[in-house]
Design an enzyme around this catalytic site. Sequence first.
Site, PDB file in Angstrom:
ATOM      1  N   ASP A 141      27.973  -2.643  -3.404  1.00 20.74           N
ATOM      2  CA  ASP A 141      28.851  -1.962  -4.487  1.00 20.74           C
ATOM      3  C   ASP A 141      30.241  -1.815  -4.165  1.00 20.74           C
ATOM      4  O   ASP A 141      30.618  -2.513  -2.857  1.00 20.74           O
ATOM      5  CB  ASP A 141      28.561  -0.189  -4.630  1.00 20.74           C
ATOM      6  CG  ASP A 141      27.257  -0.034  -6.213  1.00 20.74           C
ATOM      7  OD1 ASP A 141      26.878  -1.049  -6.561  1.00 20.74           O
ATOM      8  OD2 ASP A 141      27.080   0.979  -6.692  1.00 20.74           O
ATOM      9  N   ASP A 142      30.945  -1.932  -4.779  1.00 22.32           N
ATOM     10  CA  ASP A 142      32.668  -1.537  -4.006  1.00 22.32           C
ATOM     11  C   ASP A 142      33.308  -2.771  -3.038  1.00 22.32           C
ATOM     12  O   ASP A 142      33.519  -2.926  -2.242  1.00 22.32           O
ATOM     13  CB  ASP A 142      32.975  -0.042  -3.031  1.00 22.32           C
ATOM     14  CG  ASP A 142      31.858   0.975  -3.250  1.00 22.32           C
ATOM     15  OD1 ASP A 142      31.957   1.402  -4.719  1.00 22.32           O
ATOM     16  OD2 ASP A 142      31.920   1.274  -2.411  1.00 22.32           O
ATOM     17  N   HIS A 182      31.770   3.561 -11.365  1.00 24.26           N
ATOM     18  CA  HIS A 182      31.959   3.605  -9.856  1.00 24.26           C
ATOM     19  C   HIS A 182      31.248   5.777 -10.106  1.00 24.26           C
ATOM     20  O   HIS A 182      31.739   6.321 -10.967  1.00 24.26           O
ATOM     21  CB  HIS A 182      32.729   3.734  -9.971  1.00 24.26           C
ATOM     22  CG  HIS A 182      33.550   4.198  -8.302  1.00 24.26           C
ATOM     23  ND1 HIS A 182      32.871   4.000  -7.007  1.00 24.26           N
ATOM     24  CD2 HIS A 182      34.763   5.365  -8.047  1.00 24.26           C
ATOM     25  CE1 HIS A 182      32.845   4.092  -6.108  1.00 24.26           C
ATOM     26  NE2 HIS A 182      34.440   4.395  -6.773  1.00 24.26           N
TER      27      HIS A 182
END
Length: 303
Positions: A13-14, A134
């Site tokens: 993620d991110d 998110h």
Amino acid sequence: LRMLQVKLIVTGDDFGYCPRRNQGIVDCFLAGAISNVSLLVNGSAAADAAKLARRYNIPIGLHANLSEGSPVCEVLKTNSSLLNQDGFFHGKMGFRTALSKGLLNMSEVKQELKAQVELFHELTGHLPPHMDGHQHVHVLPEVRHVFAEVLEEYGIKYTRVPIEPGLHNCDWVPPSLMDFYLGVEEDSFNTVDVFTKHGIRWPDIYIGLSTMGRNMSVSSIRSAIDSAVLQLTAKAPQSSAVTIELMVHPGYPSVPPVGGCGEGPDDFSQSWERLHELQTLIKPELQSHYKSRNIQLCSFKDL
């Protein structure tokens, strides 16, 4: 268990958060430790991340962000219910508070989500095969409906529903964090019907809350996978294949002021925990465990 085929999507993620996060995620992918990434299009290094994904052929989806940093939709950058008095998104808990008080305009949520899909398309040259949220904003009340509509409109088939088997038994998670996780779980249960109605799919099993940051180890990943698979096959003994998404956050720690989504990097991003995840994920004994359990790493387009 031996005969069961397990497809495991390990999602970093991110992606796009900062150059050091990008580098860590790419290193992990090249080491065969992750198989998929989720891009923050409002991240300060999003364009660089998209280039890296293209260069290394990394399967990439969209990490929709309504809680950290700045919106990508021009119209919403100045005057919108999604912004706090400093002109940034409300934050992980602030977003939830504003939502519960009825302060968020859902048409603006939809506008921003669509702008993020469009920007993703612009950066990568394709629509995201999967799209999640998110800080798990996509399963929140009201937001879940708008999120599902956007996915359906763009023909995005896959998402993430963060219901983690065995979460309640994880006594190493501090109570404050566990409260947040249980809130995410409850919101997820209430989202299942909405996503189903819109024809959206997700893997059989989600793992990632109990194994985040300092709690990640080869044995925590191994036992999370093993117990989740056992639980699932007990419920559906006839199944011959199981799909799992493991959410991870590898990277080299951010060094301010570089990074973030408009306001600089947060504490988790600057901490050693990111590096700890990276170092754990690339351990050979984890890879050999996957082999011994007939676990095949893949991405959403392989499902």
